[in-house]
Motif scaffolding. Structure first.
Motif, PDB file in Angstrom:
ATOM      1  N   TYR B 297       0.558  -1.025  -0.140  1.00  0.00           N
ATOM      2  CA  TYR B 297       0.075   0.165   0.597  1.00  0.00           C
ATOM      3  C   TYR B 297       0.630   2.010  -0.536  1.00  0.00           C
ATOM      4  N   GLU B 300      -2.097   7.141   1.420  1.00  0.00           N
ATOM      5  CA  GLU B 300      -2.205   7.854   1.925  1.00  0.00           C
ATOM      6  C   GLU B 300      -2.521   7.730   3.353  1.00  0.00           C
ATOM      7  N   GLY B 301      -2.361   6.921   4.279  1.00  0.00           N
ATOM      8  CA  GLY B 301      -1.948   7.082   5.925  1.00  0.00           C
ATOM      9  C   GLY B 301      -1.928   5.765   5.840  1.00  0.00           C
ATOM     10  N   SER B 302      -2.563   4.552   6.357  1.00  0.00           N
ATOM     11  CA  SER B 302      -1.727   2.791   6.685  1.00  0.00           C
ATOM     12  C   SER B 302      -2.799   1.988   5.994  1.00  0.00           C
ATOM     13  N   LYS B 303      -2.188   1.133   6.408  1.00  0.00           N
ATOM     14  CA  LYS B 303      -3.370  -0.078   5.530  1.00  0.00           C
ATOM     15  C   LYS B 303      -2.415  -1.323   5.533  1.00  0.00           C
ATOM     16  N   THR B 304      -3.141  -2.396   7.271  1.00  0.00           N
ATOM     17  CA  THR B 304      -2.292  -3.210   7.736  1.00  0.00           C
ATOM     18  C   THR B 304      -2.392  -4.056   6.901  1.00  0.00           C
TER      19      THR B 304
END
Lengths: 457, 457
Positions: B297, B300-304
């Motif tokens: 990924y 933007e931000g996070s994707k676990t």
């Protein structure tokens, strides 16, 4: 008479994608539906405003001597993309065979409905039930529950006075083997940007003179694990705690067909930290995972550059007494100390959540002061699941993170009873999400038995 | 009277982006312009069809005893993106101060114009010039010259009979220090895809059990260089050849203000292979560069997630007797042998080009059988540049790759005289490309002197 399946069908029909502002109207309709459904049970409903999607609280108050259970759920769902892979309409509940299909069927509208229906049936059968109940149904779970911690802090006094939290937002291995989740890993995530030259350079004219940021990034990332797959960051394992024998025994009962597990994720070999089985590694040990890595030219064909920068997204899962701030700093410091000359690095910290662990009653390490209501809830859960599903539940840690569970514990002191009511085949966060109606019906029976037992009737 | 600046303005005005099919009409107009310009000089023009953009050949034939020079150029240009960074219209030549701005001004319309104008002036001054000339102006240089090798093979007999190739499509360090490029690195590129689980996995539920493809990719990439920045691939350096003392002397004359160089690319430290200065490393040594790296990924931000796969683009620059096929296989084999269990890798080979080196006359290692016409061209180049630009040119290898130069040598036996007429400040392949009009005028004089000398007049 409360018809759980009809209510669930209606619930799924409301379009509650919290991440997408195009669903603002659907979010409101869903919230109204939840509020009315709980109000119809005779509960006092409060809509708590938040910056994004309000939280629905619904209370059955009563004599302060009555036990008090908080039932958690969330009315928001994941986005439906890729829509073309759905075989039914995601926002039109469809029953095929023994399953109900639709976005949110399993996460979390269905499992949540088990507890709502249980309360509905109980209150019908026993209007004087000596139990206080607070439903807390949020609308931002799928976007990280940003409003829940502020609510917990604001309502700390009221909530602290409750006995425990009951929820079903975790996984069971199968309908034949229900899991009660007693531990969740903590989490800390970060993004690292490594900057080399001021712009992409021609790899012919400059290649060989300048440290390639992708090379440096690969070297730094590669340095973060040892060959036996331990995380190679000073202090990383300092606050990992021992796992009790009874926990290992429960996990053994789960069984561990590693070939079947490897096949299910599509690999021909697994790679746990040395000294642990893959299932132990997921539950008992921390990790450092790369979630995304990128830099340079990633399009079709070739572009002969030394790229200007490289980025990586990292998530650490935490266990025991590991603290997100401490671990985040350890990892960031390790990375920064490994940046070679000629490059600069920036680390941006992201979400944080502490690990959570509750010890059920009657274990060697059960805390001396564990509340009788909680202990009773756990014992009732074990008995009810055993009777209704036909097999004793396993009390297992899970590798995932639900930071709010640890937040609830930290702010209010409450532990959670997490009964897994979705299954691997339910396609959570994916097209064709569904829930077994049999599991729903059994879930209602289990929830009723727990609540009755807690109420002492 | 041929007006080089007016012709160049018109030439820049034609929109000849070979990579973008939207410019098909502009490519045709540009080709017509080139054909007419060369025809107007009295040359016989042939348009050689190719699958994409035809090649313009224009010949001045004559007595077989006359020397024969092939003048190479390309009429296509790079795309203009990002258009918003241009301060003038890219396809409307604009003169500001002593510079002419526009896409292609420096690459390659301007430098190429120096030779066209030189021929025009020479033929006007000396209509009986005893020199055969073949212009070879292609339209696919910016997309890798796919049609040039087939043309060389088809016209091998005619071209082999020429004496040398004259071109200006290389860099000089400054107007005060012209470089004649005598060596180019070869190239081989490849893309590697590493596949782990069958889909992105939840990093909580699976993290710690499955080999993360990004981790494996980082480990493999990190393994490809040693700490002293040698390429860690068996056999990689086997065919690197010794560099002669005279070459090192020329490079010393170039000077080596490494602080200034580092500052120009925006880094605070350089990272050449151990035992070489950065400028030597670029010119004399092979490299393995990561041009792009991606997986998981990257939004933007996070994707676990534990991502399903990871990819990397790699380019190796080659020197001496290194062969693209051999080196490509060495690198691919090294990578494949380092893929851990639980992952699979695919390697896709891309462009290939052999290294090129020509030794000017009067050097200790000048080949015994070097043609007198080529030797004369080199001597004339040195004298003309010294007189016109005021300083002796440096005969240097360059780190870049122009595979066609090596192809010309291989197929026709011809060496090339490459006079650098663009400068670092010319913004090649970037917005606000420009060329110094002073360099253009001096380039015309140099080209005239070389051609006259070769013709023996």
């Amino acid at each position: 008479m409360f018809d759980a399946i009809e209510k669930l069908k209606e619930y799924i029909g409301y379009q509650s994608v919290s991440a997408d502002s195009a669903y603002k109207e659907g979010m409101g309709q869903t919230r109204d539906f939840v509020a009315k459904m709980l109000g119809d049970l005779g509960l006092s409903v409060e809509i708590v405003n938040t910056p994004k999607h309000p939280i629905v609280m619904a209370r059955r108050t009563g004599d302060p001597s009555w036990p008090h259970v908080v039932i958690y759920g969330h009315y928001d769902v994941q986005p439906v993309d890729p829509i073309e892979l759905w075989e039914t309409k995601p926002f039109e509940a469809t029953i095929k065979g023994d399953r109900i299909y639709g976005r949110g069927a399993a996460d979390n509208k269905g499992p949540q409905m088990a507890h709502i229906a249980a309360v509905a049936e109980l209150l019908e059968e026993c209007p004087d039930l000596p139990l206080r109940i607070t439903f807390l149904i949020e609308g931002e779970e799928e976007v990280g529950s940003p409003s829940l911690l502020p609510l917990l802090e604001e309502r700390k006094e009221e909530l602290s006075e409750a006995d425990f939290v009951l929820l079903s937002d975790t996984l069971s291995p199968s309908e034949d083997q229900i899991a009660v989740t007693v531990g969740l890993r903590g989490i800390v995530d970060m993004e690292v940007e490594l900057v080399g030259p001021k712009s992409d350079l021609h790899s012919g004219l400059h290649g060989g003179a300048v440290y390639n940021p992708l090379q440096a990034m690969a070297e730094i990332c590669a340095s973060l694990h040892t060959p036996d797959n331990r995380v190679n960051v000073p202090g990383f394992y300092d606050d990992v705690t021992e796992v009790e024998e009874w926990e290992r025994d429960e996990l053994k009962e789960l069984g561990a067909d590693m070939d079947a597990y490897a096949a299910s994720v599509g690999v021909d070999a697994l790679h746990p930290i040395a000294g642990y089985t893959p299932f132990e590694a997921i539950r008992y040990m921390p990790t450092l995972e790369f979630n995304g890595l990128w830099g340079g030219y990633t399009g079709e064909g070739s572009k002969t550059i030394v790229p200007a920068k490289a980025s990586v997204k990292i998530t650490c899962r935490l266990v025991g007494n590991m603290k997100p701030d401490v671990v985040g700093k350890q990892v960031a410091d390790a990375i920064l100390s490994r940046v070679p000359k000629g490059l600069k690095a920036k680390v941006k910290m992201g979400h944080k959540g502490v690990p959570y662990l509750v010890v059920p009653p009657d274990r060697p390490n059960t805390p001396a002061g564990q509340s009788e209501v909680l202990a009773n809830a756990y014992r009732a859960t074990e008995a009810a699941v055993t009777d209704v599903f036909g097999k004793k539940p396993l009390f297992l840690r899970e590798g995932g993170s639900i930071p709010i569970i640890a937040d609830v514990k930290r702010v209010t002191g409450l532990d959670s009873v997490m009964i897994g009511l979705f299954l691997p085949e339910d396609n959570l966060h994916a097209p064709n999400e569904s829930m077994s109606l049999e599991v729903l019906k059994k879930g209602i029976q289990v929830s009723k038995r727990i609540l009755k037992s807690v109420a002492g009737v």
